[in-house]
Motif scaffolding. Sequence first.
Motif, PDB file in Angstrom:
ATOM      1  N   SER A 209      38.661  41.720  31.838  1.00 55.62           N
ATOM      2  CA  SER A 209      38.477  42.862  30.921  1.00 55.62           C
ATOM      3  C   SER A 209      37.805  42.420  29.626  1.00 55.62           C
ATOM      4  N   SER A 210      36.771  43.180  29.233  1.00 52.62           N
ATOM      5  CA  SER A 210      36.043  42.878  27.992  1.00 52.62           C
ATOM      6  C   SER A 210      36.576  43.681  26.814  1.00 52.62           C
ATOM      7  N   GLY A 211      37.360  44.728  27.103  1.00 47.92           N
ATOM      8  CA  GLY A 211      37.861  45.612  26.048  1.00 47.92           C
ATOM      9  C   GLY A 211      36.937  46.789  25.761  1.00 47.92           C
ATOM     10  N   GLY A 270      46.952  53.624  28.104  1.00 46.50           N
ATOM     11  CA  GLY A 270      47.050  52.217  28.491  1.00 46.50           C
ATOM     12  C   GLY A 270      45.796  51.800  29.240  1.00 46.50           C
ATOM     13  N   CYS A 271      44.808  51.337  28.488  1.00 48.02           N
ATOM     14  CA  CYS A 271      43.537  50.933  29.121  1.00 48.02           C
ATOM     15  C   CYS A 271      43.480  49.413  29.308  1.00 48.02           C
ATOM     16  N   ALA A 273      44.014  45.683  30.578  1.00 46.44           N
ATOM     17  CA  ALA A 273      44.284  45.053  31.882  1.00 46.44           C
ATOM     18  C   ALA A 273      45.393  44.032  31.620  1.00 46.44           C
ATOM     19  N   ALA A 275      48.267  41.518  32.295  1.00 43.07           N
ATOM     20  CA  ALA A 275      48.589  40.608  33.409  1.00 43.07           C
ATOM     21  C   ALA A 275      49.968  40.967  33.954  1.00 43.07           C
ATOM     22  N   ASP A 276      50.041  41.163  35.265  1.00 44.37           N
ATOM     23  CA  ASP A 276      51.328  41.528  35.877  1.00 44.37           C
ATOM     24  C   ASP A 276      52.308  40.364  35.852  1.00 44.37           C
ATOM     25  N   ASP A 303      56.460  46.022  32.230  1.00 42.59           N
ATOM     26  CA  ASP A 303      55.446  47.065  32.420  1.00 42.59           C
ATOM     27  C   ASP A 303      55.396  47.931  31.154  1.00 42.59           C
ATOM     28  N   ILE A 304      54.268  47.884  30.470  1.00 44.37           N
ATOM     29  CA  ILE A 304      54.157  48.563  29.171  1.00 44.37           C
ATOM     30  C   ILE A 304      54.177  50.082  29.349  1.00 44.37           C
ATOM     31  N   GLY A 319      47.529  56.520  31.924  1.00 46.47           N
ATOM     32  CA  GLY A 319      47.339  55.149  32.389  1.00 46.47           C
ATOM     33  C   GLY A 319      45.966  54.983  33.006  1.00 46.47           C
ATOM     34  N   PHE A 320      45.617  53.758  33.295  1.00 49.34           N
ATOM     35  CA  PHE A 320      44.408  53.443  34.049  1.00 49.34           C
ATOM     36  C   PHE A 320      44.837  52.771  35.352  1.00 49.34           C
ATOM     37  N   ALA A 322      43.016  50.091  38.144  1.00 48.50           N
ATOM     38  CA  ALA A 322      41.840  49.339  38.601  1.00 48.50           C
ATOM     39  C   ALA A 322      42.098  48.954  40.045  1.00 48.50           C
ATOM     40  N   GLU A 323      41.316  49.499  40.963  1.00 50.98           N
ATOM     41  CA  GLU A 323      41.544  49.279  42.391  1.00 50.98           C
ATOM     42  C   GLU A 323      40.243  48.836  43.051  1.00 50.98           C
ATOM     43  N   LYS A 338      54.967  55.308  37.622  1.00 53.39           N
ATOM     44  CA  LYS A 338      55.079  54.987  36.191  1.00 53.39           C
ATOM     45  C   LYS A 338      55.351  56.235  35.365  1.00 53.39           C
ATOM     46  N   ASN A 360      30.808  52.889  33.479  1.00 49.37           N
ATOM     47  CA  ASN A 360      31.984  52.997  34.339  1.00 49.37           C
ATOM     48  C   ASN A 360      31.969  54.357  35.030  1.00 49.37           C
TER      49      ASN A 360
HETATM   50  O1  PMT Z   1      37.740  46.205  29.455  1.00 48.92           O
HETATM   51  P1  PMT Z   1      36.484  46.568  30.225  1.00 48.92           P
HETATM   52  O2  PMT Z   1      35.642  45.358  30.574  1.00 48.92           O
HETATM   53  O3  PMT Z   1      35.694  47.651  29.525  1.00 48.92           O
HETATM   54  O4  PMT Z   1      36.921  47.175  31.651  1.00 48.92           O
HETATM   55  C1  PMT Z   1      37.645  48.371  31.711  1.00 48.92           C
HETATM   56  C2  PMT Z   1      38.813  48.266  32.695  1.00 48.92           C
HETATM   57  C3  PMT Z   1      38.295  48.084  34.099  1.00 48.92           C
HETATM   58  C4  PMT Z   1      39.729  47.087  32.326  1.00 48.92           C
HETATM   59  C5  PMT Z   1      39.629  49.608  32.549  1.00 48.92           C
HETATM   60  O5  PMT Z   1      38.814  50.681  32.905  1.00 48.92           O
HETATM   61  C6  PMT Z   1      40.884  49.591  33.413  1.00 48.92           C
HETATM   62  O6  PMT Z   1      40.879  49.901  34.582  1.00 48.92           O
HETATM   63  N1  PMT Z   1      42.029  49.204  32.779  1.00 48.92           N
HETATM   64  C7  PMT Z   1      43.325  49.025  33.503  1.00 48.92           C
HETATM   65  C8  PMT Z   1      43.277  47.734  34.262  1.00 48.92           C
HETATM   66  C9  PMT Z   1      44.594  47.463  34.966  1.00 48.92           C
HETATM   67  O7  PMT Z   1      45.332  46.613  34.545  1.00 48.92           O
HETATM   68  O8  PMT Z   1      44.858  48.263  36.001  1.00 48.92           O
HETATM   69  P2  PMT Z   1      46.188  48.143  36.913  1.00 48.92           P
HETATM   70  O9  PMT Z   1      45.913  49.050  38.050  1.00 48.92           O
HETATM   71  O10 PMT Z   1      46.483  46.716  37.211  1.00 48.92           O
HETATM   72  O11 PMT Z   1      47.332  48.706  35.991  1.00 48.92           O
HETATM   73  C10 PMT Z   1      47.718  50.064  35.993  1.00 48.92           C
HETATM   74  C11 PMT Z   1      48.130  50.508  34.602  1.00 48.92           C
HETATM   75  O12 PMT Z   1      49.355  49.852  34.237  1.00 48.92           O
HETATM   76  C12 PMT Z   1      47.143  50.218  33.490  1.00 48.92           C
HETATM   77  O13 PMT Z   1      47.106  51.345  32.639  1.00 48.92           O
HETATM   78  C13 PMT Z   1      47.748  49.011  32.770  1.00 48.92           C
HETATM   79  O14 PMT Z   1      47.418  49.041  31.375  1.00 48.92           O
HETATM   80  C14 PMT Z   1      49.230  49.256  32.977  1.00 48.92           C
HETATM   81  N2  PMT Z   1      50.067  48.063  33.004  1.00 48.92           N
HETATM   82  C15 PMT Z   1      49.860  47.085  33.934  1.00 48.92           C
HETATM   83  C16 PMT Z   1      50.702  45.992  33.983  1.00 48.92           C
HETATM   84  C17 PMT Z   1      51.749  45.892  33.029  1.00 48.92           C
HETATM   85  N3  PMT Z   1      52.548  44.840  33.019  1.00 48.92           N
HETATM   86  N4  PMT Z   1      51.923  46.852  32.129  1.00 48.92           N
HETATM   87  C18 PMT Z   1      51.139  47.952  32.110  1.00 48.92           C
HETATM   88  O15 PMT Z   1      51.313  48.832  31.276  1.00 48.92           O
END
Ligand code: PMT
Length: 404
Positions: A209-211, A270-271, A273, A275-276, A303-304, A319-320, A322-323, A338, A360
């Motif tokens: 992720s670049s933000g 929650g945009c 990424a 780390a799980d 999990d935030i 939430g976002f 990424a799949e 969630k 995107n």
């Molecule tokens: O940053 P860029 O380079 O512009 O790219 C954008 C992006 C691809 C990072 C963005 O569009 C995006 O998809 N962000 C979410 C990435 C992600 O972690 O997806 P996930 O499917 O793994 O997580 C699902 C959601 O749970 C997300 O909203 C994440 O913020 C949240 N989460 C995940 C793990 C955790 N421990 N706590 C969380 O809150």
Amino acid sequence: MHAASRIIVGVTGSVAAYKAAELVRRLQARGAQVRVVMTEAAEAFVTPLTFQALSGHPVRGALLDPQGEAGMDHITLARWADAVVVAPASADFLARLRAGLADDLLSTLCLATRAPVYLAPAMNQVMWHHPATQDNVATLRGRGCRFIGPNDGGQACGEVGPGRMSEPAEIVTRILDAAGGALRGEHWVITAGPTREPLDPVRFLSNRSSGRMGFALAQAAAQSGAQVSLISGPVALDTPQGVRRHDVETAQQMLEAVMAVAPEAEVFIGCAAVADVRPARYQPVKLGKAALGESLPLARNPDILASVTALTQPPFTVGFAAETDDLEARARAKLRSKNLDMIAANLVGRPGLGFEADRNELLLLWSDGKEHLGPADKAALATTLIDRIVTHREAIRPSANTGI
Ligand code: PMT
């Protein structure tokens, strides 16, 4: 500018003229009064009757129209307007405006009004890049004209690049929300970027992720008048104007920073990424090769999003997801598990979109609805996403801290 504004929509000769019909409809849906003025070239693309039917008022074009001048003459019309938006604004129109011509009603109105003039250019990307056009844009900007777009992407002529007219939703947000601040008085909390989970003083687990997506959202929310807390992992980006930024490194730090502000927020996005998992044990001294071993014990991170939605009075939470496959099903599962109000899902791993890219594409889902957004550059997408949150939140969760 508030919703009950009086807006002149100017339409000039471009294939994007059809999009002006949606612009008129969206402005009216937000309570604005709209009058449409077309150039002669615009009439080659869309008929005045379309705009007359949509706006409920005759469409003006000619400057020396005895009927028009007997009713609302060009000076009265120029004074009536709270804003003039020319969408699409062709290369020819920009050149005529820069030269100060007043040979049709639209160019005359732009000269005669004291209201802000917004220009949403639309043209072939080579024409947009031409020094003559760029010079016209710079001069008009210097005179106070406000440019919306153009956006990057595929063009009607088959080329790809900047020159696409901004989407009507983005134009409406800029005109109606920016100046008056539709989100004024609201606090939005947005996370962005990766988290970094250290193993020892020199190594960490992280992601690509670049933000950019999260920073674009923060910028768009701030431009609409929200007070924005941007909680960011390590990224190389400047803080958008008017945004309060809090830098963190790990998921645990991001959770603490979010929970310090989220209970008072109207919206949480929650945009980041996040780390799980993290290395189970942090070693304060650099691990030698031998000490690294062949496997790395991991521990789950908090999990935030789930922590925010577990609050007694959670903000409206987006939430976002990424799949890399099965986008809708996986994102819907996250929406439910969630307890989110909305989720913006992106298919990642495609070149030029998602992680690290400028562009995107999102599939926005909520309990009983969905909408495809983009592909588009992240700034445009962010504006559209914020518009959709504002449009749907009351129906999705009337009890949220929406401040309305
Ligand atoms: O940053 P860029 O380079 O512009 O790219 C954008 C992006 C691809 C990072 C963005 O569009 C995006 O998809 N962000 C979410 C990435 C992600 O972690 O997806 P996930 O499917 O793994 O997580 C699902 C959601 O749970 C997300 O909203 C994440 O913020 C949240 N989460 C995940 C793990 C955790 N421990 N706590 C969380 O809150």
